[in-house]
Motif scaffolding. Structure first.
Motif, mmCIF file in Angstrom:
data_model
loop_
_atom_site.group_PDB
_atom_site.id
_atom_site.type_symbol
_atom_site.label_atom_id
_atom_site.label_comp_id
_atom_site.label_asym_id
_atom_site.label_seq_id
_atom_site.Cartn_x
_atom_site.Cartn_y
_atom_site.Cartn_z
ATOM 1 N N ILE A 315 0.832 -1.206 0.000
ATOM 2 C CA ILE A 315 0.000 0.000 0.000
ATOM 3 C C ILE A 315 0.862 1.249 0.000
ATOM 4 O O ILE A 315 0.664 2.181 -0.794
ATOM 5 C CB ILE A 315 -0.943 -0.002 1.211
ATOM 6 C CG1 ILE A 315 -2.022 -1.070 1.051
ATOM 7 C CG2 ILE A 315 -1.600 1.365 1.401
ATOM 8 C CD1 ILE A 315 -2.882 -1.258 2.283
ATOM 9 N N MET A 316 1.851 1.288 0.904
ATOM 10 C CA MET A 316 2.668 2.496 1.025
ATOM 11 C C MET A 316 3.566 2.686 -0.187
ATOM 12 O O MET A 316 3.934 3.820 -0.512
ATOM 13 C CB MET A 316 3.507 2.438 2.305
ATOM 14 C CG MET A 316 2.679 2.363 3.590
ATOM 15 S SD MET A 316 1.258 3.486 3.655
ATOM 16 C CE MET A 316 2.049 5.074 3.471
ATOM 17 N N ALA A 317 3.919 1.595 -0.878
ATOM 18 C CA ALA A 317 4.736 1.735 -2.088
ATOM 19 C C ALA A 317 3.995 2.534 -3.150
ATOM 20 O O ALA A 317 4.552 3.443 -3.774
ATOM 21 C CB ALA A 317 5.136 0.361 -2.625
ATOM 22 N N VAL A 318 2.708 2.202 -3.360
ATOM 23 C CA VAL A 318 1.953 2.922 -4.381
ATOM 24 C C VAL A 318 1.616 4.343 -3.917
ATOM 25 O O VAL A 318 1.619 5.286 -4.717
ATOM 26 C CB VAL A 318 0.679 2.143 -4.772
ATOM 27 C CG1 VAL A 318 -0.332 2.127 -3.646
ATOM 28 C CG2 VAL A 318 0.044 2.733 -6.017
ATOM 29 N N LEU A 319 1.378 4.531 -2.608
ATOM 30 C CA LEU A 319 1.083 5.881 -2.118
ATOM 31 C C LEU A 319 2.325 6.762 -2.148
ATOM 32 O O LEU A 319 2.243 7.958 -2.447
ATOM 33 C CB LEU A 319 0.516 5.808 -0.699
ATOM 34 C CG LEU A 319 -0.889 5.225 -0.565
ATOM 35 C CD1 LEU A 319 -1.357 5.298 0.875
ATOM 36 C CD2 LEU A 319 -1.871 5.963 -1.475
ATOM 37 N N ASP A 320 3.483 6.177 -1.824
ATOM 38 C CA ASP A 320 4.726 6.957 -1.904
ATOM 39 C C ASP A 320 4.999 7.377 -3.344
ATOM 40 O O ASP A 320 5.481 8.483 -3.601
ATOM 41 C CB ASP A 320 5.897 6.139 -1.368
ATOM 42 C CG ASP A 320 5.847 5.991 0.147
ATOM 43 O OD1 ASP A 320 5.111 6.770 0.787
ATOM 44 O OD2 ASP A 320 6.529 5.099 0.674
ATOM 45 N N ARG A 321 4.678 6.469 -4.256
ATOM 46 C CA ARG A 321 4.850 6.815 -5.678
ATOM 47 C C ARG A 321 3.902 7.938 -6.064
ATOM 48 O O ARG A 321 4.269 8.870 -6.793
ATOM 49 C CB ARG A 321 4.590 5.580 -6.534
ATOM 50 C CG ARG A 321 4.659 5.818 -8.040
ATOM 51 C CD ARG A 321 6.090 6.060 -8.490
ATOM 52 N NE ARG A 321 6.173 6.244 -9.918
ATOM 53 C CZ ARG A 321 6.030 7.406 -10.553
ATOM 54 N NH1 ARG A 321 5.782 8.504 -9.858
ATOM 55 N NH2 ARG A 321 6.127 7.476 -11.861
#
Length: 562
Positions: A315-321
């Motif tokens: 989840i955080m990978a896509v939000l950080d992106r």
């Protein structure tokens, strides 16, 4: 943008917007539930052994009523615990999804657009659910178990210190060792199967959504085989995790048995050497049975934490992106400006790059983009829409670089309509209003008739108010395409970028629609509107101003992964 090095799970829990007051109420309800069970065990042991001495009945009446009250209260508090924990969890997942949708919508478009459909569905669906499960299956049970373990050991301390020590060790085996083994098993299963699960989701979605077209193309068996292969990989990973999971399942029953037998032996020894009463002996033996009720939920809590940590990382990978800083323009849209594509190469990070594209998109232009499958046609369209940055070359409108135009202005004038755009489980009219909120019923009927859905609309039970139950599953492939085309036509954008608008129509009907879109005498578009159509079925005599062929990608020219 500064990188956040905190644990992904802690960051994802922040998305839940947990309210401490509600969490404390849930913990209190859980403590009351297991506290009732613990008190019931101790009081029952006292009552059984005291009744053995045959005292006057009135000496037992209070204890009998208390046992009944504790038995009832346990069920009541359990119900309240379920209500409060699920209330917290459901509020949290709602808040998390709202934040995800907001950040994906306002952030870097490539964050969501770069994910496969099944992968994006998994991250906003099951991954968010996994984080929400932490409240119900981990946070509250861990807190309740810790409080009850201390209470149980403290009660035994007043009767026998050795028995309390044995209970503490057994609770540590059940509450620490068993969860650790369960977490290890979950980590093996989840880490080994995550990519296979994503592949299965994507393959299954493709096979379900496009089964008719795949069957006609003779590729349905291959799609189903891919999904079955991915599912087998998931099962194999689960089997590898079975050994630590089996030991974890055995740890708690083993700890319970050791604790009860040790308490019994200690009690027998003390009963012969001290003035221990039969009531104290009964409590010493029976209390540990209820003490393990809290720790029995901890292996499940460890599994939930492990799955949530892995889900949080995704989840955080896509939000950080999505949260990566993007320079936003401040210039308004140049009136009557020409969209100029000058030597633009397009591609995704980690993917191939197309040959340079150079052409002008003038107001009212009718342009077709063709090319082989995988050549980058859709990527070129997304780059023209400002959803992806060009690898090289420049995009400008009226001499103003596209990156310097205000994003809201850009979205208002350029509309990209994807091949796999979503149909919502709502009415036909509301599905069209996705593109234009003030669309009237009369205008909706007109555009549906224009795209060839007039007869279909006339046969709907409630007309425009008919709910498409299941979204795209409520219509055929051709009807879905025409609905999506109607949605594009009602949008206020002056430049329409259409990705395969006739993909699932029969050849003759698709050719007719393309001629209507690309011809100057077509009735679907006003002369002032511009359309760029990506297709691999371009018929003859469309009247298109330009036909742009996207060159094959170069295997040597590959973008590095981010």
């Amino acid at each position: 943008m500064r990188t956040d090095h905190r644990d992904p799970l802690l960051r994802a829990l922040g998305l839940l917007e947990l309210q401490p007051r509600r969490v404390l109420i849930a913990v209190a309800a859980g403590v009351a539930t297991l506290g009732s069970a613990l008190a019931l065990a101790a009081l029952s042991a006292w009552l059984i052994t005291r009744a053995w001495e045959m005292p006057p009945v009135l000496d037992l009446s209070v204890a009998v009523v208390a046992v009944r009250a504790l038995g009832i209260s346990r069920g009541v508090f359990r119900y309240l615990e379920r209500l409060t924990t699920h209330d917290v969890a459901l509020r949290g997942t709602t808040a998390a999804r709202a934040q995800m949708y907001s950040r994906l919508a306002s952030g870097d478009p490539a964050a969501a657009a770069g994910l496969r459909r099944g992968d994006l569905l998994a991250r906003t669906g099951s991954d968010v659910d996994a984080v929400g499960d932490v409240v119900v299956k981990a946070l509250v049970p861990i807190a309740v178990s810790a409080i009850l373990a201390v209470a149980a050991v403290g009660i035994l301390m007043f009767i026998s210190v050795p028995a309390a020590v044995v209970l503490a060790i057994a609770l540590a085996v059940s509450g620490i060792l068993a969860p650790w083994l369960s977490a290890r098993a979950a980590r093996i299963a989840e880490s080994d199967s995550s990519s296979a699960a994503v592949r299965f989701s994507a393959s299954a979605v493709t096979a379900l959504d496009h089964s008719a077209e795949l069957r006609v193309a003779g590729r349905l068996d291959d799609a189903v085989s891919d999904a079955a292969s991915a599912e087998r990989d998931v099962v194999d990973a689960t089997d590898r995790a079975a050994i630590p999971s089996a030991f974890a399942s055995a740890a708690t029953p083993f700890a319970v048995g050791v604790s009860v037998l040790a308490s019994l032996l200690i009690g027998i020894v003390l009963y012969g050497e001290t003035d221990m009463t039969p009531m104290a002996l009964g409590i010493l033996v029976l209390l540990p049975l209820s003490a393990f009720e809290g720790t029995a939920a901890l292996p499940t809590a460890a599994v939930a934490l492990t799955k949530a940590r892995l889900a949080s990382a995704r989840i955080m990978a896509v939000l950080d992106r999505a949260d990566q800083e993007i320079a936003e323009g401040i210039h308004p849209w140049p009136e009557a400006g020409v969209l100029t594509v000058d030597g633009v190469c397009v591609g995704w990070p980690g993917g191939n790059v197309t040959a340079p594209l150079t052409f002008d998109v003038r107001p009212g232009a009718r342009i077709a983009i063709i090319g082989e499958s995988g050549s980058g046609k859709t990527t070129a369209l997304m780059t023209m829409a400002g959803l992806l940055p060009p690898v090289s070359g420049s995009l400008s409108v009226g001499g103003v670089p596209m990156s310097e135009i205000e994003p809201a202005e850009l979205r208002r004038h350029i509309g990209f309509f994807a091949e796999d755009a979503h149909l919502f489980d709502t009415s036909v009219l509301e599905n069209l209003r996705v593109a234009r909120g003030d669309l009237t019923a009369t205008a909706a009927e007109t555009v549906l008739t224009d795209v060839g859905l007039g007869e279909w609309l006339a046969h709907l039970p409630d007309g425009l108010d008919t709910v498409l139950v299941g979204g795209m599953r409520a219509v055929s492939g051709g009807e879905r395409r025409r609905l999506l085309l109607a949605r594009a036509l009602v949008s206020p954008a002056q430049i329409l970028l259409l990705d395969e608008p006739t993909e699932h129509m029969d050849a003759e009907a698709g050719a007719e629609v393309l001629r209507e879109l690309l011809g100057r005498d077509g009735t679907l578009l006003t002369p002032s509107r511009t359309v760029v159509v990506v297709t691999h079925q371009l018929p003859e005599h469309t009247g298109a101003d330009q036909v742009i062929c996207v060159g094959k990608v170069s295997a040597e020219n590959t973008l590095p992964s981010r």
